[in-house]
Design a protein around this motif. Sequence first.
Motif, PDB file in Angstrom:
ATOM      1  N   THR A   1       0.858  -1.185   0.000  1.00 47.50           N
ATOM      2  CA  THR A   1       0.000   0.000   0.000  1.00 47.50           C
ATOM      3  C   THR A   1       0.891   1.229   0.000  1.00 47.50           C
ATOM      4  O   THR A   1       2.105   1.153   0.230  1.00 47.50           O
ATOM      5  N   VAL A   2       0.278   2.382  -0.245  1.00 46.64           N
ATOM      6  CA  VAL A   2       1.015   3.653  -0.155  1.00 46.64           C
ATOM      7  C   VAL A   2       1.597   3.822   1.236  1.00 46.64           C
ATOM      8  O   VAL A   2       2.781   4.171   1.405  1.00 46.64           O
ATOM      9  N   GLU A   3       0.792   3.562   2.240  1.00 43.97           N
ATOM     10  CA  GLU A   3       1.235   3.767   3.616  1.00 43.97           C
ATOM     11  C   GLU A   3       2.365   2.818   3.994  1.00 43.97           C
ATOM     12  O   GLU A   3       3.340   3.220   4.648  1.00 43.97           O
ATOM     13  N   GLU A   4       2.272   1.565   3.581  1.00 42.54           N
ATOM     14  CA  GLU A   4       3.318   0.599   3.891  1.00 42.54           C
ATOM     15  C   GLU A   4       4.617   0.954   3.164  1.00 42.54           C
ATOM     16  O   GLU A   4       5.719   0.833   3.724  1.00 42.54           O
ATOM     17  N   THR A   5       4.498   1.409   1.919  1.00 40.49           N
ATOM     18  CA  THR A   5       5.681   1.832   1.160  1.00 40.49           C
ATOM     19  C   THR A   5       6.369   3.002   1.857  1.00 40.49           C
ATOM     20  O   THR A   5       7.598   3.013   2.031  1.00 40.49           O
ATOM     21  N   ALA A   6       5.585   3.990   2.261  1.00 40.21           N
ATOM     22  CA  ALA A   6       6.147   5.155   2.949  1.00 40.21           C
ATOM     23  C   ALA A   6       6.792   4.757   4.271  1.00 40.21           C
ATOM     24  O   ALA A   6       7.856   5.274   4.646  1.00 40.21           O
ATOM     25  N   ALA A   7       6.181   3.809   4.979  1.00 38.86           N
ATOM     26  CA  ALA A   7       6.729   3.376   6.269  1.00 38.86           C
ATOM     27  C   ALA A   7       8.082   2.689   6.073  1.00 38.86           C
ATOM     28  O   ALA A   7       8.998   2.868   6.879  1.00 38.86           O
ATOM     29  N   HIS A   8       8.219   1.896   5.011  1.00 42.10           N
ATOM     30  CA  HIS A   8       9.505   1.255   4.734  1.00 42.10           C
ATOM     31  C   HIS A   8      10.580   2.303   4.439  1.00 42.10           C
ATOM     32  O   HIS A   8      11.732   2.166   4.869  1.00 42.10           O
ATOM     33  N   ILE A   9      10.217   3.344   3.704  1.00 37.96           N
ATOM     34  CA  ILE A   9      11.187   4.401   3.388  1.00 37.96           C
ATOM     35  C   ILE A   9      11.590   5.134   4.667  1.00 37.96           C
ATOM     36  O   ILE A   9      12.789   5.329   4.939  1.00 37.96           O
ATOM     37  N   ALA A  10      10.596   5.520   5.449  1.00 39.21           N
ATOM     38  CA  ALA A  10      10.873   6.274   6.673  1.00 39.21           C
ATOM     39  C   ALA A  10      11.674   5.457   7.677  1.00 39.21           C
ATOM     40  O   ALA A  10      12.501   5.996   8.427  1.00 39.21           O
ATOM     41  N   GLY A  11      11.440   4.140   7.689  1.00 34.30           N
ATOM     42  CA  GLY A  11      12.106   3.293   8.666  1.00 34.30           C
ATOM     43  C   GLY A  11      13.480   2.807   8.255  1.00 34.30           C
ATOM     44  O   GLY A  11      14.180   2.173   9.046  1.00 34.30           O
ATOM     45  N   SER A  12      13.888   3.090   7.011  1.00 35.58           N
ATOM     46  CA  SER A  12      15.189   2.617   6.541  1.00 35.58           C
ATOM     47  C   SER A  12      16.322   3.365   7.240  1.00 35.58           C
ATOM     48  O   SER A  12      16.264   4.576   7.444  1.00 35.58           O
ATOM     49  N   ARG A  13      17.355   2.628   7.560  1.00 33.53           N
ATOM     50  CA  ARG A  13      18.564   3.228   8.132  1.00 33.53           C
ATOM     51  C   ARG A  13      19.719   3.190   7.126  1.00 33.53           C
ATOM     52  O   ARG A  13      20.855   3.506   7.486  1.00 33.53           O
TER      53      ARG A  13
ATOM     54  N   ALA B   1       3.085  10.930  -5.265  1.00 32.92           N
ATOM     55  CA  ALA B   1       2.968  12.175  -4.505  1.00 32.92           C
ATOM     56  C   ALA B   1       2.570  11.889  -3.061  1.00 32.92           C
ATOM     57  O   ALA B   1       3.078  12.535  -2.128  1.00 32.92           O
ATOM     58  N   ALA B   2       1.688  10.918  -2.853  1.00 30.65           N
ATOM     59  CA  ALA B   2       1.256  10.578  -1.495  1.00 30.65           C
ATOM     60  C   ALA B   2       2.401   9.972  -0.694  1.00 30.65           C
ATOM     61  O   ALA B   2       2.580  10.283   0.492  1.00 30.65           O
ATOM     62  N   VAL B   3       3.199   9.109  -1.327  1.00 27.01           N
ATOM     63  CA  VAL B   3       4.342   8.512  -0.631  1.00 27.01           C
ATOM     64  C   VAL B   3       5.355   9.591  -0.261  1.00 27.01           C
ATOM     65  O   VAL B   3       5.891   9.617   0.865  1.00 27.01           O
ATOM     66  N   ARG B   4       5.628  10.491  -1.181  1.00 29.51           N
ATOM     67  CA  ARG B   4       6.582  11.567  -0.889  1.00 29.51           C
ATOM     68  C   ARG B   4       6.091  12.451   0.258  1.00 29.51           C
ATOM     69  O   ARG B   4       6.889  12.909   1.095  1.00 29.51           O
ATOM     70  N   ALA B   5       4.796  12.677   0.320  1.00 25.92           N
ATOM     71  CA  ALA B   5       4.256  13.504   1.397  1.00 25.92           C
ATOM     72  C   ALA B   5       4.393  12.814   2.753  1.00 25.92           C
ATOM     73  O   ALA B   5       4.574  13.477   3.784  1.00 25.92           O
ATOM     74  N   LEU B   6       4.337  11.488   2.758  1.00 26.15           N
ATOM     75  CA  LEU B   6       4.423  10.740   4.010  1.00 26.15           C
ATOM     76  C   LEU B   6       5.864  10.450   4.421  1.00 26.15           C
ATOM     77  O   LEU B   6       6.155  10.315   5.623  1.00 26.15           O
ATOM     78  N   ALA B   7       6.756  10.300   3.448  1.00 26.20           N
ATOM     79  CA  ALA B   7       8.136   9.910   3.761  1.00 26.20           C
ATOM     80  C   ALA B   7       9.081  10.634   2.811  1.00 26.20           C
ATOM     81  O   ALA B   7       9.257  10.205   1.668  1.00 26.20           O
ATOM     82  N   ASP B   8       9.649  11.731   3.281  1.00 23.75           N
ATOM     83  CA  ASP B   8      10.567  12.514   2.471  1.00 23.75           C
ATOM     84  C   ASP B   8      11.865  12.692   3.254  1.00 23.75           C
ATOM     85  O   ASP B   8      11.896  13.373   4.277  1.00 23.75           O
TER      86      ASP B   8
END
Length: 430
Positions: free
Chosen positions: A40-52, A75-82
């Motif tokens: 999902t968009v949210e799961e994709t963004a969470a993986h990006i934000a959680g990456s080290r 655009a939604a993913v970028r807004a959630l995890a930039d």
Amino acid sequence: MALAVDVVVRYRKAVTYGVHALLAALETAEVEHGLSLGTTVEETAAHIAGSRADRVLVLWSFYSPDADAMAAELAAVRALADRDGVLHIAGGVHATAEPQQVIDAGWDLAGIGEGESTIVSLVTALRCGDPLTDVPGLALRDADGVALRTRAAPQLPLDAFPSFPARRGRFGPIEITRGCRYTCRFCQTPFMFGGQFRHRSVVSVREHVRAMAGHGLRDVRFITPTSLSYGSPGPDPDLDAVEELLAGVKEELPPHGRVFFGSFPSEVRPEHVTPEAMRLLKRYVANDNLIIGAQSGSDRVLAASGRGHDTSPVRDAVRIAVEHGFRPNVDFIFGMPGEEAEDQEASLKLAADLAELGARIHTHTFMPLPGTPWRDAEPAFVPLATVRELDRLARRGDAYGHWRKQAEHAARLAEAAKAYPRRARRRRTG
């Protein structure tokens, strides 16, 4: 010291085959990377934000009709995890045909052509800190926003990489043929993969099947533009090659294993449907249906579209398939460029005749797909009378398809083609 790279995939059911091929290439090349799948968009963004990791490469793949929806998701993913160090890359047939559209829609990179060697080179470059302009098969955003293309990626033998990353437990159909020698003017396949067949060897196919059987899987399907062309360089089927393939697959499967060939996600050309070919399939396959490409009931439209056959082999194919115990699912495309009322009437008449013989009609609306000779063509008008007849066939259970949705896609694609003239000059590295 090498940089750490995480690969995050926007993992969608519609495009798993292509994504699996990329992940298999990374697995085969043993390029070190982390991997996360975002369903999902949210799961994709969470993986990006959680990456080290130092760098995060986000993979997107989609067909041309989905380009607008995927741009909205981006655009939604970028807004959630930039965060710094994130690159979004789009690949597949649409990105290959329209890299400038993809760059303008917000992606950092577009993958051009076959992606296996590109993804290996790209992740390696990110790990080493090398310039991306040295990676083959990319379009990058230049300083002024214009897509800057790198050198072309090579077209490798299919045996170079597997169809799916078996060690990661991800499976799917086995790609046995890539490229297509037929030049249908509405189809993206020859543009994307070249105008000649490249076949995977039987040895490689058997290795795939062994891996699947080792994980308890018993059903095998194939990806190919034309099933009965396997092993052949030209227009005529090589049934000995087809039998060698199917017999080899059966030998690798357990006793209860099943082989599906000539059905989804591939098809059969009508002139290849012969009694000999059907008897061969009956000895090996589990499917009771075949997908046959007719596309039109008008010889004039078939000639204009470059199909390479007229309507006569379509009728023969349906009769022969039914006589040998298969139910044909026959593809028709309505609204092809230059199609007139009498052409549509001929298609409806042929569709009705084939339904009487025992076929189901799979209805499509012509879409001016990027990269095809008909990318800029005007779809023909489909009148209400044609719509009503297609609805009647559907109510009887003799027709199915998403042709109404495809008509909406066609309008959007036509507008996008006008906004991005095909003759715009390409900017290249070097």
